[in-house]
Design an enzyme around this catalytic site. Structure first.
Site, PDB file in Angstrom:
ATOM      1  N   GLY A  18       0.825  -1.204   0.000  1.00  0.00           N
ATOM      2  CA  GLY A  18       0.000   0.000   0.000  1.00  0.00           C
ATOM      3  C   GLY A  18       0.856   1.249   0.000  1.00  0.00           C
ATOM      4  N   GLY A  20       0.602   5.545   1.163  1.00  0.00           N
ATOM      5  CA  GLY A  20      -0.121   6.616   1.826  1.00  0.00           C
ATOM      6  C   GLY A  20       0.661   7.904   1.763  1.00  0.00           C
ATOM      7  N   MET A  22       2.327   9.362   4.064  1.00  0.00           N
ATOM      8  CA  MET A  22       3.585   9.366   4.819  1.00  0.00           C
ATOM      9  C   MET A  22       4.549   8.272   4.389  1.00  0.00           C
ATOM     10  SD  MET A  22       3.590  11.919   6.851  1.00  0.00           S
ATOM     11  CE  MET A  22       4.938  11.469   7.940  1.00  0.00           C
ATOM     12  N   VAL A  25       4.362   0.875   1.911  1.00  0.00           N
ATOM     13  CA  VAL A  25       4.505  -0.355   2.693  1.00  0.00           C
ATOM     14  C   VAL A  25       4.703  -1.536   1.740  1.00  0.00           C
ATOM     15  CG1 VAL A  25       3.486  -1.861   4.431  1.00  0.00           C
ATOM     16  CG2 VAL A  25       3.044   0.608   4.500  1.00  0.00           C
ATOM     17  N   LYS A  40       7.960  -0.538   6.017  1.00  0.00           N
ATOM     18  CA  LYS A  40       7.383   0.773   5.717  1.00  0.00           C
ATOM     19  C   LYS A  40       8.508   1.741   5.393  1.00  0.00           C
ATOM     20  CE  LYS A  40       4.668   4.535   7.740  1.00  0.00           C
ATOM     21  NZ  LYS A  40       3.968   5.003   8.970  1.00  0.00           N
ATOM     22  N   ASP A 131      -2.810   9.555  16.484  1.00  0.00           N
ATOM     23  CA  ASP A 131      -3.375   9.519  15.125  1.00  0.00           C
ATOM     24  C   ASP A 131      -4.275   8.300  14.945  1.00  0.00           C
ATOM     25  OD1 ASP A 131      -3.852  10.484  12.568  1.00  0.00           O
ATOM     26  OD2 ASP A 131      -2.133   9.454  11.682  1.00  0.00           O
TER      27      ASP A 131
END
Length: 432
Positions: A18, A20, A22, A25, A40, A131
């Site tokens: 995936g 994102g 930030m 992964v 990550k 978060d």
């Protein structure tokens, strides 16, 4: 980074999982321990942020590596690859909570209890997540929920590396006090957990969504939210977690307890010392004076007691209780019903009824009856079986609360559509 590359001398990249804002992964294999892991890669947006990005990754690994809990993704290692910071984490075949549809309130409460257990352990270790949101909750194939991404976490005694002007957390899930600029702490994690569960139930977070982060922060800081409409037996726990006053929220361990109770269809009273005032602005509901209830039933975290105490054919209720005609009731039942109204809005309210056994023998079945105004309707009820014909309402016990021991009690919760407001109904309780 490409499939086949080896990170940190031991982690061979297999495939992209995936991407994102930030980081990216990857699924990888730890060639030393022969196991699958998730790697990550933290994205660095320009060389000006490189040092901070690396410091953030090292800090995330140091903090999250302290935590070992069955409902938290474990961080195994922190390394670098060609100047890019990388975290090596537990790999969990799963999907984000935000992708799950059709969950019942009890299912969501059970997920929430698992997350609260992990977050309580984090708080007890001095770690604040900061978060919590649906995309940071993973649901495994067997239904296990795990919290992940402690990337903006902060441990007590650890200096934050967040640069001035960079927001830690996702605006729609921040607690109001954090949106106003206060430092995130364990109490704001409690709120964010409540906002996450609210979003799963209602389809959006408590203050909606806005692509403009500044506008979203203003909305959250304003603190005017719609009460949950489809939360059922989870309503009371949500209202407590989402209390506007941080001091009135439960601890994460208390949140775990009330969420676990909601998952079983039960409500658990919060400690009277923490019984909150009203979270939402009270809009006019009736002509009666609404007073704050010190021992408000726990199903409703907002806790506003209307002081309605009515018994079946008249029971040994509180002194001064009368029938609608003003004559004292005739004692004939140990079953006593007390209504508590929580949040109210212009066309409805959420309430609970505490069914108490004031007798010396257990009650093995009970029934509540009352009459609603013609334009009122019960839209949702939990803790009992509802029969509603026009304004005549009958509620019988659920299977799990059919027996009320001597001096014990049971709870029924409801959400009422009440256009135009009106006085609360008189409730009769009878043993069956």
């Amino acid at each position: 980074m490409e499939p086949g590359e080896v990170i940190g001398g031991r982690y061979r990249l297999l495939s992209l999982i995936g991407r994102g804002a930030m980081g990216i992964v990857w699924l990888a294999r730890d060639e030393h321990l022969d196991r699958q892991v998730a790697v990550k890669q933290l994205l660095v947006d320009g060389s000006a942020w490189a040092d901070e990005a690396i410091a953030r990754a090292m800090r995330e690994g140091r903090i999250a590596g302290r935590l070992r809990h069955p409902n938290a993704i474990a961080v195994y290692d922190v390394t670098e690859h060609q100047g890019w910071p990388c975290l090596v984490m537990e790999y969990l075949p799963s999907q984000p909570l935000g992708n799950r549809d059709g969950l019942r309130p009890r299912d969501v409460a059970a997920i929430g209890a698992q997350l609260a257990s992990a977050l309580a352990a984090a708080h007890e270790a001095g770690i604040v997540h900061r978060d919590i949101k649906p995309d940071n909750v993973l649901i495994a194939e067997d239904g296990t929920a795990k919290i992940t991404d402690f990337g903006v976490s902060r441990a007590k005694g650890d200096t934050s590396v967040t640069a001035t002007g960079i927001l830690a957390g996702t605006p729609a899930y921040l607690a109001p006090e954090v949106a106003k600029g206060a430092e995130a702490d364990a109490r704001s994690d409690v709120y964010s957990l409540g906002a996450t569960l609210y979003a799963v139930i209602e389809g959006q977070p408590p203050f909606g969504v806005d692509t403009n982060a500044i506008a979203m922060l203003h909305r959250v800081a304003g603190g005017v939210m719609d009460p949950p409409r489809g939360a059922g037996e989870l309503t009371g726990a949500l209202m407590w977690l989402l209390h506007r006053d941080p001091a009135a929220r439960p601890t994460m361990r208390e949140a775990q307890e009330v969420l676990a109770a909601a998952a079983q269809g039960r409500s658990v009273p919060p400690p009277s010392s923490k019984t909150p005032t009203l979270m939402l602005p009270v809009r006019r509901f009736s002509r009666r004076r609404i007073v704050i209830g010190v021992g408000a039933a726990a199903l409703l975290a907002a806790g506003v007691v209307l002081g309605v105490l009515i018994t079946g054919d008249g029971s040994n209720g509180s002194a001064g209780a009368t029938t609608p005609t003003g004559t004292p009731p005739t004692p004939s039942s140990a079953c006593v019903a007390r209504m508590t109204v929580g949040s109210t809005w212009e066309d409805g309210y959420v309430a609970s009824v505490s069914v108490r056994n004031d007798g010396d023998e257990k009650i093995t079945g009970w029934q509540l009856t009352w009459t609603l105004p013609a334009n009122h309707r019960i839209a949702d009820l939990w803790g009992g079986t509802l029969s509603q014909e026009a304004g005549a309402v009958t509620v019988t016990n659920a299977d799990y609360n059919v027996i009320i021991p001597a001096r014990g009690s049971a709870e029924v919760g409801l959400r009422v559509e009440a256009p135009g407001g009106g006085d609360p109904p008189e409730i009769q309780c009878q043993e069956q």
